[in-house]
Design a protein around this motif. Structure first.
Motif, short mmCIF file in Angstrom:
data_model
loop_
_atom_site.label_atom_id
_atom_site.label_comp_id
_atom_site.label_asym_id
_atom_site.label_seq_id
_atom_site.Cartn_x
_atom_site.Cartn_y
_atom_site.Cartn_z
N TYR A 291 -25.76 1.21 36.79
CA TYR A 291 -24.86 0.86 38.16
C TYR A 291 -23.58 1.57 37.80
CZ TYR A 291 -28.51 -2.14 39.76
OH TYR A 291 -29.86 -2.57 40.18
N GLN A 292 -23.03 2.47 38.78
CA GLN A 292 -21.67 2.85 38.60
C GLN A 292 -20.69 2.10 39.63
OE1 GLN A 292 -19.17 7.17 38.07
NE2 GLN A 292 -21.24 7.24 39.07
N CYS A 293 -19.72 1.57 39.04
CA CYS A 293 -18.84 0.90 39.73
C CYS A 293 -17.38 1.66 39.70
CB CYS A 293 -18.62 -0.58 39.36
SG CYS A 293 -17.17 -1.28 40.12
N PHE A 294 -16.74 1.94 41.05
CA PHE A 294 -15.57 2.63 41.14
C PHE A 294 -14.61 1.50 41.16
CE2 PHE A 294 -16.71 6.92 43.48
CZ PHE A 294 -17.55 7.21 42.42
N VAL A 295 -13.52 1.51 40.49
CA VAL A 295 -12.58 0.40 40.20
C VAL A 295 -11.27 1.14 41.13
CG1 VAL A 295 -11.27 -1.06 38.82
CG2 VAL A 295 -13.53 -0.65 38.33
N PHE A 296 -11.01 0.58 42.23
CA PHE A 296 -9.76 0.95 42.89
C PHE A 296 -8.63 0.11 42.57
CE2 PHE A 296 -13.29 3.10 44.97
CZ PHE A 296 -12.71 4.58 45.37
N GLY A 297 -7.55 0.41 43.12
CA GLY A 297 -6.35 -0.65 42.78
C GLY A 297 -4.88 0.07 42.57
N LEU A 344 -18.05 1.43 34.60
CA LEU A 344 -16.95 1.16 35.27
C LEU A 344 -16.12 2.61 35.41
CD1 LEU A 344 -15.57 -2.21 34.32
CD2 LEU A 344 -17.12 -1.80 36.33
N ARG A 345 -15.72 3.01 36.45
CA ARG A 345 -15.02 4.30 36.51
C ARG A 345 -13.63 3.90 37.15
NH1 ARG A 345 -16.22 9.48 40.54
NH2 ARG A 345 -14.39 10.54 40.07
N GLU A 346 -12.68 4.02 36.24
CA GLU A 346 -11.33 3.93 36.99
C GLU A 346 -10.82 5.00 37.60
OE1 GLU A 346 -6.73 2.34 35.34
OE2 GLU A 346 -8.39 2.76 33.70
N ILE A 347 -10.33 4.49 38.97
CA ILE A 347 -9.67 5.64 39.84
C ILE A 347 -8.38 5.24 39.88
CG2 ILE A 347 -9.79 6.68 42.03
CD1 ILE A 347 -12.48 6.65 40.77
N PRO A 348 -7.49 6.30 39.21
CA PRO A 348 -5.97 6.00 39.41
C PRO A 348 -5.46 6.07 40.84
CG PRO A 348 -6.42 7.86 37.77
CD PRO A 348 -7.77 7.30 38.53
N GLU A 349 -4.30 5.41 41.40
CA GLU A 349 -4.01 5.40 42.50
C GLU A 349 -3.68 6.60 43.20
OE1 GLU A 349 -0.66 2.75 45.22
OE2 GLU A 349 -0.59 2.84 43.10
N ASP A 350 -2.97 7.49 42.40
CA ASP A 350 -2.51 8.69 42.91
C ASP A 350 -3.61 9.71 43.33
OD1 ASP A 350 0.06 7.65 42.72
OD2 ASP A 350 0.33 8.74 40.87
N GLU A 351 -4.94 9.44 42.64
CA GLU A 351 -5.95 10.42 42.66
C GLU A 351 -6.99 10.06 43.77
OE1 GLU A 351 -6.53 13.12 40.71
OE2 GLU A 351 -4.41 12.67 39.93
N VAL A 352 -6.88 8.76 44.34
CA VAL A 352 -7.58 8.32 45.36
C VAL A 352 -7.93 9.31 46.50
CG1 VAL A 352 -8.24 6.57 47.39
CG2 VAL A 352 -7.38 5.69 44.87
N LYS A 353 -6.88 9.83 47.28
CA LYS A 353 -6.94 10.93 48.24
C LYS A 353 -7.63 12.09 47.89
CE LYS A 353 -3.99 13.38 51.75
NZ LYS A 353 -2.78 13.56 51.98
N ARG A 382 -1.26 -3.23 49.13
CA ARG A 382 -2.01 -1.84 48.80
C ARG A 382 -3.28 -1.82 48.71
NH1 ARG A 382 -2.45 2.69 49.60
NH2 ARG A 382 -2.44 4.22 48.07
N ALA A 383 -3.75 -3.21 48.03
CA ALA A 383 -5.40 -2.84 47.60
C ALA A 383 -5.99 -3.23 49.04
CB ALA A 383 -5.80 -4.19 46.85
N SER A 384 -5.62 -3.64 50.07
CA SER A 384 -6.23 -3.89 51.44
C SER A 384 -6.20 -2.57 51.95
CB SER A 384 -5.49 -4.81 52.22
OG SER A 384 -4.31 -4.71 52.56
N GLU A 385 -5.22 -1.67 51.69
CA GLU A 385 -5.20 -0.34 52.35
C GLU A 385 -5.99 0.52 51.61
OE1 GLU A 385 -0.31 -0.35 53.58
OE2 GLU A 385 -0.93 0.62 51.75
N LEU A 386 -6.27 0.37 50.37
CA LEU A 386 -7.21 1.15 49.67
C LEU A 386 -8.71 0.55 50.21
CD1 LEU A 386 -5.93 1.19 46.15
CD2 LEU A 386 -5.98 3.03 47.75
#
Length: 510
Positions: A291-297, A344-353, A382-386
């Motif tokens: 399973y792959q999990c994207f980690v946003f924040g 777990l795949r960490e997604i940097p905040e600046d890379e989300v878009k 910010r987490a709720s916006e993501l």
């Protein structure tokens, strides 16, 4: 001064110059030879095989020839006997060696390199020496013929047609190793774990991949993605986790390295294609093992700490903003003794878009986690916006994913309305209440098991936005209207048919 006197110092300085030839197009002097050597330089180049500076075979060439030697050593006694040498000769050059020729080859090797031949036959050292000798004598076509017969291209990697994956993969499908491939890897691990301590040291790992062009895990995203021992070794679990990650991200690369280390049963027996996630949602279950999990924040929310905790690494107070994607993979033990690989795949905040800029951006995601600093009101906002961004992306693209809200840094004092605000956010999106964790205190609140549970039930914890709900209600309304219209039309048709039947009978009776 002749040409040799002029060119000798130049060729000595620039060793990459392979040939110097004097010619004249006007006088037709050695013109055919120019084309011969030009063709030879293209078809049988020296550069990939031989280092003129060190006067030795290049590492990638050595690795390929070592693999070929092992494939030809059918009795696995670390030497090619006369029969094995003959089979090799026939495969590569379509002609057998005469007994006298085999004796001559061994004699040449033994005179120059005594350890190149033993009582059993030609050793790997002798095999490599022979090819170096061919190259030094300008017979590069011999080595290239051998390499190409065993499927290598000009970069001394296996050709693409040897790595064909016989599956047509949809964006929301993934490839995993089969149980047969996993058992093969367990056997390889045991073979190269020479001291039988249950760990592959770096030297043992290098030996394992010594028949591949290079170690596949020396660079990102694999280099720092699994749990390692204090001395940098890999347990069997970590070893298989690396393979699971590579198969998920680069299935062709995974297949190639399986072949390099000795797997010879084909792609169909090495890889399995998972079911489409759209089907999984309808069936309300999944058959995946990885399973792959994207980690946003937002920045400073504890994303990196979460990845490190999956690898059981100690918490660090030193903070450095993540600028690139990172991966972490480990095995999660489930009830009943089953094991699942969690990536777990960490997604940097600046890379989300940028990451969400394509329709299929969430297709490979099994579950999304949204971490926030529970002591920081802005972090929660910010987490709720993501979460809103990802939820809307899922609704538009059709690749909806289960989502979990994670209140990180629970050891810190939260702001007064934190619990109420976070609960309201989750309620608005229709997902479970936040999971409170503290990586610093080692309180993970069964975090990774919860992620796997969410991934195993793809129809649950899927967030809905107000826009999504409105569209859903509209679709239901349209469907009901169409159904009502269909029923009315059906009744009208039946009524009309009955009336015509009645009118026909009445006319007949008249």
């Amino acid at each position: 001064m002749n040409l040799e006197q002029v060119m000798a110092p130049i060729m000595q300085q620039f060793r990459e110059i392979e040939t110097c030839i004097e010619c004249s197009a006007a006088n037709l002097v050695q013109v055919p030879e120019v084309f011969y050597y030009a063709q030879k330089a293209v078809l049988h180049p020296t550069a990939p095989l031989f280092d003129h500076e060190t006067q030795a075979l290049k590492p990638r060439c050595v690795r390929a020839l070592k693999r070929i030697f092992i494939l030809c050593d059918h009795d696995m006694d670390d030497a090619l006997n006369d029969e094995e040498l003959n089979e090799f000769q026939i495969k590569c050059f379509n002609a057998p060696l005469q007994p006298a020729e085999i004796v001559g080859v061994k004699r040449v090797v033994q005179e120059k390199l005594p350890q190149g031949v033993n009582d059993l036959g030609l050793t790997l050292t002798g095999f490599l020496f022979l090819h170096a000798l061919f190259i030094e004598k300008g017979r590069l076509e011999t080595t290239w013929t051998v390499l190409r017969k065993f499927g290598y291209n000009d970069e001394i990697k296996l050709k693409d047609d040897h790595l064909t994956i016989p599956f047509k993969k949809a964006p929301d499908q993934s490839l995993e190793l089969t149980s047969e491939a996993v058992e093969f890897l367990k056997g390889v691990f045991s073979t190269f774990d020479t001291d039988k301590d249950g760990v592959l040291r770096n030297s043992e790992l290098d030996d394992l991949f010594s028949t591949a062009p290079e170690s596949p895990w020396g660079e990102t995203p694999y280099k720092d993605a699994v749990k390692r021992t204090p001395l940098g070794g890999l347990s069997l679990s970590a070893f298989l986790s690396e393979w699971a990650l590579m198969t998920l991200l680069e299935p062709a690369q995974s297949l190639a390295n399986l072949i390099y280390i000795g797997y010879n049963c084909g792609a169909a027996s090495a890889l399995r294609l998972t079911r489409r996630k759209s089907v999984d949602r309808k069936k309300q279950q999944t058959d995946r093992n990885v399973y792959q999990c994207f980690v946003f924040g937002p920045k400073g929310s504890g994303k990196s700490a979460l990845l490190k905790s999956l690898l059981e690494r100690p918490f660090s107070e030193n903070y450095a903003a993540t600028t690139d994607e990172h991966y972490a993979v480990n095995v999660v033990d489930r009830l009943g003794g089953t094991k699942k690989a969690l990536v777990l795949r960490e997604i940097p905040e600046d890379e989300v878009k940028m990451i969400l800029s394509t329709k299929e951006s969430l297709a490979s995601c099994d579950v999304a986690v949204f971490a926030y600093d529970s002591s920081d009101e802005y972090s929660l906002k910010r987490a709720s916006e993501l979460l809103m961004t990802v939820a809307r992306q899922g609704e538009v693209s059709g690749f909806m994913v289960p989502c979990l809200f994670v209140a990180a840094k629970d050891d810190l004092d939260s702001y007064p309305m934190a619990i109420k605000d976070s609960a309201k956010i989750c309620q608005n999106f229709g997902i479970d209440a936040p999971i409170h964790i503290s990586v610093k205190e080692g309180d993970l609140n069964s975090m990774f098991n919860r992620i796997v549970t969410a991934a195993e039930h793809p129809h649950l914890s899927v967030p809905e936005t107000e826009v999504g709900r409105s569209q859903k209600r509209y679709r239901h309304l349209v469907n009901r209207s169409l159904m009502f219209t269909s029923v009315v039309a059906a009744v009208a048709v039946v009524g009309l048919t009955a009336y015509r039947s009645y009118a026909a009978r009445k006319n007949t009776s008249s």
